[in-house]
Each structure stands twice: as structure tokens, then as C-alpha cells.
Motif scaffolding. Structure first.
Motif, short mmCIF file in Angstrom:
data_model
loop_
_atom_site.label_atom_id
_atom_site.label_comp_id
_atom_site.label_asym_id
_atom_site.label_seq_id
_atom_site.Cartn_x
_atom_site.Cartn_y
_atom_site.Cartn_z
N ASP A 270 0.81 -1.21 0.00
CA ASP A 270 0.00 0.00 0.00
C ASP A 270 0.85 1.27 0.00
O ASP A 270 0.33 2.38 0.13
N GLY A 271 2.16 1.10 -0.14
CA GLY A 271 3.06 2.25 -0.25
C GLY A 271 3.27 3.02 1.03
O GLY A 271 3.59 4.21 0.99
N MET A 272 3.10 2.35 2.16
CA MET A 272 3.28 3.01 3.45
C MET A 272 4.64 2.68 4.04
O MET A 272 5.26 1.67 3.69
N THR A 273 5.11 3.52 4.96
CA THR A 273 6.38 3.29 5.65
C THR A 273 6.11 3.07 7.13
O THR A 273 5.50 3.92 7.78
N PRO A 274 6.53 1.93 7.67
CA PRO A 274 6.31 1.66 9.09
C PRO A 274 7.02 2.68 9.98
O PRO A 274 8.02 3.28 9.58
N SER A 275 6.51 2.84 11.17
CA SER A 275 7.16 3.72 12.14
C SER A 275 8.40 3.02 12.69
O SER A 275 8.59 1.80 12.51
N ALA A 276 9.26 3.77 13.36
CA ALA A 276 10.47 3.19 13.95
C ALA A 276 10.10 2.10 14.97
O ALA A 276 10.75 1.05 15.03
N THR A 277 9.04 2.34 15.73
CA THR A 277 8.60 1.34 16.72
C THR A 277 8.18 0.06 16.03
O THR A 277 8.50 -1.05 16.48
N THR A 278 7.46 0.20 14.91
CA THR A 278 7.02 -0.99 14.18
C THR A 278 8.20 -1.74 13.59
O THR A 278 8.22 -2.98 13.60
N TYR A 279 9.19 -1.02 13.08
CA TYR A 279 10.39 -1.70 12.57
C TYR A 279 11.05 -2.51 13.69
O TYR A 279 11.51 -3.64 13.46
N SER A 280 11.11 -1.95 14.88
CA SER A 280 11.70 -2.67 16.01
C SER A 280 10.92 -3.95 16.30
O SER A 280 11.50 -5.01 16.56
N CYS A 281 9.59 -3.83 16.23
CA CYS A 281 8.75 -5.01 16.44
C CYS A 281 8.97 -6.05 15.35
O CYS A 281 9.05 -7.25 15.61
N LEU A 282 9.07 -5.59 14.11
CA LEU A 282 9.28 -6.50 12.98
C LEU A 282 10.59 -7.27 13.12
O LEU A 282 10.68 -8.45 12.76
N ILE A 283 11.60 -6.59 13.63
CA ILE A 283 12.88 -7.27 13.87
C ILE A 283 12.67 -8.43 14.85
O ILE A 283 13.14 -9.56 14.61
N SER A 284 11.94 -8.16 15.92
CA SER A 284 11.69 -9.20 16.92
C SER A 284 10.86 -10.34 16.33
O SER A 284 11.12 -11.52 16.61
#
Length: 389
Positions: free
Chosen positions: A114-128
Motif C-alpha cells: 500500500d506504499g506506506m512506511t512503518p514507524s520506527a517502533t514498528t520496525y523494532s517489532c518487525l525485527i523481533s
């Protein structure tokens, strides 16, 4: 009908959740028959189309029907309902709470599509999440993307340090801790010790030594006894008892107190030179520590290399001190090894003393027969090798 579905979807009971999902299926069929889109139907409802779908996603996850989330989101796209970043991130967090990490990661695919950019917090969650499913490469990709939009959190760095540890990637571990320094992220002993353990596993003892020195000289210092134990482990793995002893001196000079792991590790390295090993036992006691079953197992192992009468007597006294703190199989095998060493020493008085102590400990010679020595081997092999305190 949409209002009823949302009302049931927001209910906490599984029965109401099941009713909501069933009614949603019926609503889809009814709208298709009438050629009406859900956004059009929502105009006659008290809820928006977006709120309707968000309630359904939450309902599906809460009721254990998480696999339905993908279908609900696909229906949103087909119905032309705009998906917000909040919608995706909310679903992602709820899925993760239910330990559906792969489904949570799938939400990122929709965010990207959908062409969106995750927030920094979401990126941290995605790493986990990527770490949880064992996709180290994906975790690294998310970490790289996070670094482009914000300074990674200590949580994100710790997740990646654990990934590098599993990969025995000491270079990336060291680079990560350097990056933490340069970006102003506080480095603590926990982060340092993961890096040290990774480097020791890769036999990079010089790197470990250098990092410990840097931690000593930092303001404030951030090394602890585990850091030194890890360095000791590195030298012990190389059979370098002399360097391991120097680390003990550094630890004490730095104002920290060694623990049983510190001494047992160095004693294990020094046991070939039995006198040094027994001097360490004395030093161990002077630090207020008591020899334990691991200490005893190491020293008994050393008797097979150097069965001197003095060391045999010292070992008998240690066995007596430990007494019933040793479990029966281990005690039997330790006495078996000491009895054999006493016999090899050629000292009949010492052999008799050994037998007498065994009887006082309610152990017959048959109980301590060498045929059970495999248990002793397993005990010495189980010595704590990690730097953990």
C-alpha cells in the motif's frame, strides 16, 4: 446488520465473536446478491467501513481465527476501503501477542504493497518477529531499514546481537556495538556480554580482551564479572591458564568479586599443573567462596594426571567437606577415581585411609566401582563454560 456484527465483534465472549464472523460471511453473500458495496452499505450504518473491518480483525484474532485476518484485509482492498497504517500496526501487535509472528510479518507485506512506511517502533517489532521465526536475513533487512529512519532502540540492537550470536558473526556483533557508541545508544554490560560470548565462540580472544579493556576505560565502565568470566573462558578454551589467571587479577583490581564460575574455569585450565590448581582453591576460599561439586570434579580429574599423596589427601578432605551435598552417583564416581589414584600412588596407608573414609560415608568398594565412571565424565563435562554469573 453491520451494527449487530460490530456489536458482537466488540464483545469479549467467544460465542459473540463466532456470531460476528458468521454474520460477516452472510453479509458478504447478501451484498454480492444485491450488487451493493460494503462502503455503500456503511452509509446506512452507525459505523464507518474502516471501523467495521478493524472490529472484525480484532474479533478474528481474539477468537483464535487469526487465519481469517488475511481474508478480511483482502476483502477491504476488494471493497475499496482505504487501509490505514494504524489498522495494519494494530493487527500486527495483536497477532504478535497471540504469538502468530508469521501472520504479523505478513501485515508488513500489506503495508509495503500500500506504499506506506512503518514507524520506527514498528520496525523494532518487525525485527523481533523475524527473530522469533528464525529469519535472520529478514531481521537484518528490517534493522537496516530502521537505521535509515531513526536511531535504533536498545531493544532493536539487542535483538540483532542475539541474531549475530546465533550466526557466530563476531564482526557484525562488534560493528553493532561500535554503532551503538557512535549513535549515542547506551551500551550496558548485557549488550557487551552478548558480543563477548559471540567472539569467544569464534575463538577471537584478542577481540574479547580488547573490548573488555575498552569497557574498563569507559566513563562510566560497563563491564561486570560475566565479562571477565567470558574472557577467562576464551583463554581456557585455548589452554592458556597463565592468561586466565591474569584476567582473575584484572577482575579483582577492577573492584569486582570473582564467583565460583571464575575460579572453576581457571582451575580446570590449571589442573594439569595440580599445585597451581590447589593454590587457586585456597585463593577461592580467601574470597569467601566454597568449592562445589564442579571444583571437586575438576580436581579429581587432575588426580589421574598427577596422583600425589598430598593432593589425594586434600581431595579426600574436600569430599568430606562436601559430604551429602554431592548426589549419590557423582559421589560414588568421585570416590572411585580417588581410590584408584590412591592405589596408583603406591602408598598403602593412603589407600587404607581412602577405604576407611568411604566406609564412614556408607560407601562400599563395590558402590564406587570404576564401571560407573561414565557418570563422573558427564559431570566434569557439564562444568559451566559460559561467562554467565
Amino acid at each position: 446488520l453491520m451494527d449487530d456484527i460490530v456489536d458482537n465483534a466488540r464483545g469479549l465472549s467467544l460465542q459473540r465473536s463466532a456470531l460476528a464472523l458468521k454474520a460477516y460471511t452472510e453479509l458478504q453473500a447478501s451484498l454480492r446478491e444485491r450488487g451493493i458495496s460494503l462502503p455503500d452499505a456503511a452509509q446506512h450504518s452507525s459505523v464507518t467501513a474502516l471501523d467495521f473491518y478493524i472490529a472484525l480483525v480484532q474479533c478474528a484474532i481474539r477468537s483464535g481465527a487469526s487465519e481469517a485476518v488475511e481474508a478480511i484485509i483482502a476483502d477491504m482492498a476488494q471493497q475499496g476501503v482505504p487501509r490505514s497504517l494504524h489498522c495494519y500496526e494494530s493487527a500486527m501487535k495483536q497477532l504478535a501477542c497471540q504469538k502468530h509472528f508469521r501472520l504479523a510479518l505478513a501485515m508488513h507485506d500489506h503495508v509495503k504493497a500500500d506504499g506506506m512506511t512503518p514507524s520506527a517502533t514498528t520496525y523494532s517489532c518487525l525485527i523481533s518477529f523475524a527473530v522469533e521465526v528464525g529469519d535472520w536475513e529478514l531481521a537484518g533487512t528490517f534493522f537496516e531499514q530502521l537505521g535509515k529512519v531513526a536511531v535504533p532502540s536498545i531493544r532493536a540492537y539487542m535483538a540483532m546481537l542475539r541474531v549475530y550470536s546465533k550466526q557466530t558473526d563476531w564482526r557484525s556483533s562488534v560493528q553493532a556495538i561500535r554503532d551503538m557508541h557512535s549513535r549515542g545508544v547506551p551500551v550496558d554490560a548485557l549488550a557487551l556480554n552478548i558480543v563477548l560470548a559471540t567472539a569467544v565462540a569464534a575463538n577471537q580472544v584478542e577481540v574479547v580482551d580488547s573490548l573488555v579493556r575498552e569497557a574498563e576505560e569507559a566513563s562510566p565502565p560497563f563491564c561486570d564479572v560475566v565479562s571477565y568470566n567470558t574472557l577467562v573462558k576464551g583463554y581456557v578454551q585455548r589452554g592458556d591458564a597463565s592468561r586466565a589467571l591474569q584476567v582473575l587479577d584484572r577482575l579483582i583490581a577492577f573492584g569486582l568479586e570473582p564467583n565460583g564460575i571464575t575460579f572453576n574455569s581457571i582451575i580446570d585450565a590449571a589442573v594439569r599443573g595440580s599445585e597451581v590448581a590447589w593454590e587457586l582453591v585456597t585463593r577461592m576460599r580467601s574470597c569467601g567462596l566454597h568449592p562445589d561439586k564442579f571444583t571437586c570434579s575438576i580436581l579429581v580429574k587432575g588426580l589421574s594426571k598427577d596422583p600425589t599423596p598430598k593432593h589425594i589427601r586434600d581431595t579426600l578432605k574436600l569430599l568430606l567437606d562436601l559430604g551429602w551435598t554431592l548426589d549419590a552417583p557423582l559421589r560414588s564416581n568421585l570416590y572411585s577415581a580417588v581410590r584408584l589414584a590412591a592405589a596408583q600412588s603406591g602408598d598403602p596407608v593412603l589407600a587404607a585411609q581412602t577405604m576407611a573414609q568411604m566406609r564412614r560415608q556408607d560407601m562400599s568398594p563395590m558402590e564406587a566401582a570404576p564401571k560407573r565412571s561414565c557418570e563422573f565424565g558427564r559431570t566434569t563435562a557439564a562444568l559451566p563454560r559460559k561467562g554467565s554469573a
